[in-house]
Design a protein around this motif. Structure first.
Motif, PDB file in Angstrom:
ATOM      1  N   MET A   1      26.211  37.628  -0.115  1.00 18.24           N
ATOM      2  CA  MET A   1      27.405  37.439   0.699  1.00 18.24           C
ATOM      3  C   MET A   1      28.206  38.742   0.771  1.00 18.24           C
ATOM      4  O   MET A   1      28.253  39.495  -0.193  1.00 18.24           O
ATOM      5  N   THR A   2      28.835  38.955   1.898  1.00 15.73           N
ATOM      6  CA  THR A   2      29.712  40.111   2.080  1.00 15.73           C
ATOM      7  C   THR A   2      31.133  39.606   2.278  1.00 15.73           C
ATOM      8  O   THR A   2      31.397  38.808   3.173  1.00 15.73           O
ATOM      9  N   SER A   3      32.040  40.072   1.417  1.00 17.84           N
ATOM     10  CA  SER A   3      33.424  39.629   1.469  1.00 17.84           C
ATOM     11  C   SER A   3      34.237  40.483   2.420  1.00 17.84           C
ATOM     12  O   SER A   3      34.193  41.715   2.354  1.00 17.84           O
ATOM     13  N   VAL A   4      34.992  39.824   3.298  1.00 19.25           N
ATOM     14  CA  VAL A   4      35.885  40.503   4.236  1.00 19.25           C
ATOM     15  C   VAL A   4      37.281  39.919   4.060  1.00 19.25           C
ATOM     16  O   VAL A   4      37.475  38.705   4.132  1.00 19.25           O
ATOM     17  N   LEU A   5      38.240  40.802   3.811  1.00 20.29           N
ATOM     18  CA  LEU A   5      39.634  40.394   3.691  1.00 20.29           C
ATOM     19  C   LEU A   5      40.356  40.832   4.958  1.00 20.29           C
ATOM     20  O   LEU A   5      40.417  42.020   5.277  1.00 20.29           O
ATOM     21  N   LEU A   6      40.892  39.884   5.677  1.00 27.98           N
ATOM     22  CA  LEU A   6      41.617  40.131   6.919  1.00 27.98           C
ATOM     23  C   LEU A   6      43.104  40.088   6.599  1.00 27.98           C
ATOM     24  O   LEU A   6      43.618  39.057   6.161  1.00 27.98           O
ATOM     25  N   TYR A   7      43.813  41.205   6.806  1.00 28.27           N
ATOM     26  CA  TYR A   7      45.255  41.255   6.559  1.00 28.27           C
ATOM     27  C   TYR A   7      45.976  41.272   7.900  1.00 28.27           C
ATOM     28  O   TYR A   7      45.719  42.144   8.736  1.00 28.27           O
ATOM     29  N   LEU A   8      46.904  40.332   8.089  1.00 27.49           N
ATOM     30  CA  LEU A   8      47.617  40.195   9.354  1.00 27.49           C
ATOM     31  C   LEU A   8      49.096  40.503   9.164  1.00 27.49           C
ATOM     32  O   LEU A   8      49.797  39.786   8.437  1.00 27.49           O
TER      33      LEU A   8
END
Length: 195
Positions: A1-8
């Protein structure tokens, strides 16, 4: 799995905001395996959501079924992160989130200047309709963590307590809309997001 953190980021803000940069610095130092995305959102709601959706689809294009997504949103970004969590089934941490922003931003109608980008634009009643259309009911509050400070000078913290009443909550006395002491939280946020 590849973790992606989306900051808005929030209204009239940018990827250069203090919390976005604190989160990015922590991820870079402690979890370089996480890809952090901080989309530069246009100043109007429908265009901002389109940019967010494009960022997520681009990540899905890169990682496919291997994508593990988590979102963090501040203020109006918290409103958008709620939509991300509902649409993509991921967890989200919401920092002093905006509740019913189509009502809140009525007071800001008219000419605006984004202090981060110096962009000038006009906030119109049609943009309030866009915000109303973007609102989603919270169907899985267990996927949300609300970080709220009572002395937020922009938003009434009690509205968030009501809107997200079944979510995980960290309510602090004092503070402000910028969320004093945010640097205490990145490690806990990443753990909560399951990244």
């Amino acid at each position: 799995m590849t973790s992606v953190l989306l900051y808005l980021h929030g209204f009239n803000s940018s990827p250069g905001s203090a919390k976005a940069q604190q989160m990015a610095a922590w991820v870079s130092e402690h979890r370089p395996d996480i890809e952090m995305i901080i989309p530069a959102q246009p100043n109007t709601p429908a265009a901002a959501w389109a940019a967010i959706a494009h960022s997520i689809e681009a990540a899905r294009g890169r990682y496919g079924a291997q994508l593990r997504l988590g979102a963090v949103g501040s203020s109006l970004g918290g409103f958008m992160a709620t939509r991300v969590a509902e649409h993509h089934g991921c967890r989200a941490a919401l920092i002093n989130p905006a509740v019913r922003p189509h009502e809140l931003l009525q007071d800001y109608l008219g000419p605006q200047t984004n202090p981060y980008t110096d962009e000038r634009y006009e906030l119109l009643p049609a943009h309030m309709d866009e915000l109303r259309a973007l609102a989603v009911p919270v169907t899985a509050p267990e996927r949300l963590w609300i970080l709220q400070q009572q002395e937020d000078e922009v938003l009434d913290y009690r509205k968030a307590l009501d809107e997200y009443r079944f979510a995980r909550l960290s309510l602090e006395c004092g503070g402000n809309h910028a969320f004093v002491g945010f640097e205490r939280y990145p490690a806990q946020i990443v753990r909560f997001l399951g990244l």
